[in-house]
Design a protein around this motif. Structure first.
Motif, PDB file in Angstrom:
ATOM      1  N   LYS A 212     -83.523  84.203 -49.237  1.00 28.77           N
ATOM      2  CA  LYS A 212     -83.417  84.721 -47.873  1.00 28.77           C
ATOM      3  C   LYS A 212     -84.201  86.015 -47.771  1.00 28.77           C
ATOM      4  CE  LYS A 212     -79.988  86.262 -44.455  1.00 28.77           C
ATOM      5  NZ  LYS A 212     -78.537  86.457 -44.201  1.00 28.77           N
ATOM      6  N   ASN A 213     -85.165  86.047 -46.857  1.00 29.18           N
ATOM      7  CA  ASN A 213     -86.001  87.233 -46.704  1.00 29.18           C
ATOM      8  C   ASN A 213     -85.562  88.056 -45.500  1.00 29.18           C
ATOM      9  OD1 ASN A 213     -87.801  86.763 -48.902  1.00 29.18           O
ATOM     10  ND2 ASN A 213     -88.815  85.189 -47.692  1.00 29.18           N
ATOM     11  N   ILE A 214     -85.608  89.369 -45.654  1.00 30.84           N
ATOM     12  CA  ILE A 214     -85.306  90.284 -44.561  1.00 30.84           C
ATOM     13  C   ILE A 214     -86.621  90.779 -43.982  1.00 30.84           C
ATOM     14  CG2 ILE A 214     -84.227  92.477 -43.933  1.00 30.84           C
ATOM     15  CD1 ILE A 214     -82.261  90.251 -44.715  1.00 30.84           C
ATOM     16  N   SER A 215     -86.791  90.632 -42.680  1.00 28.81           N
ATOM     17  CA  SER A 215     -88.017  91.106 -42.035  1.00 28.81           C
ATOM     18  C   SER A 215     -87.650  92.081 -40.921  1.00 28.81           C
ATOM     19  CB  SER A 215     -88.820  89.935 -41.460  1.00 28.81           C
ATOM     20  OG  SER A 215     -88.053  89.241 -40.496  1.00 28.81           O
ATOM     21  N   GLY A 216     -88.584  92.949 -40.579  1.00 30.38           N
ATOM     22  CA  GLY A 216     -88.323  93.954 -39.557  1.00 30.38           C
ATOM     23  C   GLY A 216     -87.693  95.190 -40.150  1.00 30.38           C
ATOM     24  N   THR A 217     -87.671  96.266 -39.382  1.00 27.37           N
ATOM     25  CA  THR A 217     -87.159  97.540 -39.893  1.00 27.37           C
ATOM     26  C   THR A 217     -85.994  98.080 -39.088  1.00 27.37           C
ATOM     27  OG1 THR A 217     -88.674  98.833 -38.505  1.00 27.37           O
ATOM     28  CG2 THR A 217     -89.476  98.160 -40.677  1.00 27.37           C
ATOM     29  N   HIS A 218     -85.688  97.467 -37.953  1.00 29.36           N
ATOM     30  CA  HIS A 218     -84.706  98.099 -37.069  1.00 29.36           C
ATOM     31  C   HIS A 218     -83.278  97.892 -37.549  1.00 29.36           C
ATOM     32  CE1 HIS A 218     -82.926  99.853 -33.532  1.00 29.36           C
ATOM     33  NE2 HIS A 218     -82.143  98.786 -33.417  1.00 29.36           N
ATOM     34  N   MET A 219     -82.579  99.000 -37.720  1.00 28.25           N
ATOM     35  CA  MET A 219     -81.148  99.006 -37.969  1.00 28.25           C
ATOM     36  C   MET A 219     -80.545 100.109 -37.118  1.00 28.25           C
ATOM     37  SD  MET A 219     -80.518  98.654 -42.083  1.00 28.25           S
ATOM     38  CE  MET A 219     -78.771  99.009 -41.840  1.00 28.25           C
ATOM     39  N   GLY A 220     -79.497  99.779 -36.393  1.00 28.42           N
ATOM     40  CA  GLY A 220     -78.825 100.803 -35.609  1.00 28.42           C
ATOM     41  C   GLY A 220     -78.173 101.831 -36.513  1.00 28.42           C
ATOM     42  N   ASN A 221     -77.914 103.010 -35.994  1.00 24.27           N
ATOM     43  CA  ASN A 221     -77.204 104.029 -36.778  1.00 24.27           C
ATOM     44  C   ASN A 221     -75.803 103.532 -37.119  1.00 24.27           C
ATOM     45  OD1 ASN A 221     -79.040 106.048 -34.768  1.00 24.27           O
ATOM     46  ND2 ASN A 221     -79.005 106.534 -36.944  1.00 24.27           N
ATOM     47  N   ALA A 222     -75.449 103.627 -38.396  1.00 27.37           N
ATOM     48  CA  ALA A 222     -74.170 103.168 -38.949  1.00 27.37           C
ATOM     49  C   ALA A 222     -74.053 101.650 -39.020  1.00 27.37           C
ATOM     50  CB  ALA A 222     -72.981 103.762 -38.197  1.00 27.37           C
ATOM     51  N   ALA A 223     -75.173 100.943 -38.880  1.00 24.65           N
ATOM     52  CA  ALA A 223     -75.166  99.492 -39.077  1.00 24.65           C
ATOM     53  C   ALA A 223     -74.901  99.180 -40.549  1.00 24.65           C
ATOM     54  CB  ALA A 223     -76.503  98.894 -38.648  1.00 24.65           C
ATOM     55  N   VAL A 224     -74.327  98.008 -40.807  1.00 26.74           N
ATOM     56  CA  VAL A 224     -73.911  97.630 -42.154  1.00 26.74           C
ATOM     57  C   VAL A 224     -74.626  96.361 -42.621  1.00 26.74           C
ATOM     58  CG1 VAL A 224     -71.954  96.881 -43.579  1.00 26.74           C
ATOM     59  CG2 VAL A 224     -71.625  98.663 -41.859  1.00 26.74           C
ATOM     60  N   CYS A 225     -75.079  96.380 -43.868  1.00 21.89           N
ATOM     61  CA  CYS A 225     -75.587  95.188 -44.538  1.00 21.89           C
ATOM     62  C   CYS A 225     -74.602  94.841 -45.647  1.00 21.89           C
ATOM     63  CB  CYS A 225     -76.972  95.430 -45.135  1.00 21.89           C
ATOM     64  SG  CYS A 225     -78.186  96.015 -43.940  1.00 21.89           S
ATOM     65  N   LYS A 226     -74.067  93.637 -45.601  1.00 21.31           N
ATOM     66  CA  LYS A 226     -73.091  93.214 -46.608  1.00 21.31           C
ATOM     67  C   LYS A 226     -73.788  92.363 -47.655  1.00 21.31           C
ATOM     68  CE  LYS A 226     -68.483  91.101 -47.004  1.00 21.31           C
ATOM     69  NZ  LYS A 226     -67.401  90.422 -46.236  1.00 21.31           N
TER      70      LYS A 226
END
Length: 256
Positions: A212-226
């Motif tokens: 699974k590839n992650i593309s793009g750079t946008h993450m909101g402030n305090a967003a979580v990646c599990k």
């Protein structure tokens, strides 16, 4: 930057546990002064704004039911401040935060503190786009565009200290793997890691063992990646998830 000390990893020894699965909650910091001014913020640092403090509090409320065994942040103040607010808000004030320089944001060299429009505009022109908007549109379709943009930042910045995509990925993935391995060796559990938007997307880009590839750079402030780590392999369950923040916001509104 040196390797993470073995002595500060695996803070709570749980060697009696049979399941050594590590669940990493990799989180972006809250909004800062430079974020608000739309200026480049890599190794340069500013504290959280009141809005940034609030979104970190929302995360703490929304993730309250997750009991963290260990907590890590980059050594930049905005990440450390966010981690402390999250832990204090959710009732884990006694949990020590281990600072890890390797999970810092990208070093943008002489672009640090400059307007984002300047840095991205320069990259767009260098890469033969008509505008940064056109570059961003292409980036959403093709992950290689981010690699090209970061290579351009390093080429154009004048201090000679900037980083490209591979620089950032190498240091960050090494640090995340070392954290995961040490936490697994001490019994597994839930781990909080607070870092930075662009670098998190680079760290996770090809970390998933299932391809699974992650593309793009946008993450909101305090967003979580599990991210799940088990038997030497990573599985990315979610990226840039704002549901914990939204849950915390709802809890806060009900208290009013």
């Amino acid at each position: 930057m040196g390797l993470i000390s073995q002595q500060i990893l695996g803070q709570n020894k749980l060697t009696s546990k049979k399941d050594n699965t590590v669940i990493l909650y990799i989180t972006r910091h809250g909004k800062t002064i430079l974020n608000t001014m739309d200026r480049v913020q890599g190794w340069a640092d500013t504290p959280l704004t009141p809005e940034g403090v609030q979104v970190a509090e929302f995360l703490g409320m929304g993730i309250k039911e997750v009991n963290f065994k260990s907590a890590y942040s980059s050594d930049l103040g905005r990440a450390r401040q966010t981690a402390r607010i999250v832990l204090d808000t959710k009732g884990q004030s006694d949990l020590k935060i281990v600072e890890v320089p390797q999970i810092r944001e990208t070093n943008f060299g002489s672009y640090e503190g400059d307007l984002n429009s300047k840095m991205w505009g320069d990259a767009a022109l260098y890469l033969h786009y008509k505008s940064s908007k056109e570059l961003f549109t292409d980036m959403n379709k093709n992950p290689d565009v981010l690699k090209n943009a970061m290579a351009t930042f390093k080429t154009l910045e004048t201090l000679g200290i900037g980083e490209n995509y591979d620089d950032v990925k190498a240091r960050g993935q090494k640090a995340i793997r070392q954290i995961a391995e040490n936490e697994a060796a001490s019994g597994g559990g839930n781990v909080l890691i607070v870092g930075h938007g662009m670098s998190i997307s680079v760290f996770l880009s090809d970390l998933d063992s299932n391809g699974k590839n992650i593309s793009g750079t946008h993450m909101g402030n305090a967003a979580v990646c599990k991210v799940i780590y088990k038997n030497g392999k990573f599985t990315i369950e979610s990226f840039g998830d704002m549901s914990y923040v939204e849950k915390g916001k709802q809890i806060s509104e009900k208290k009013k």
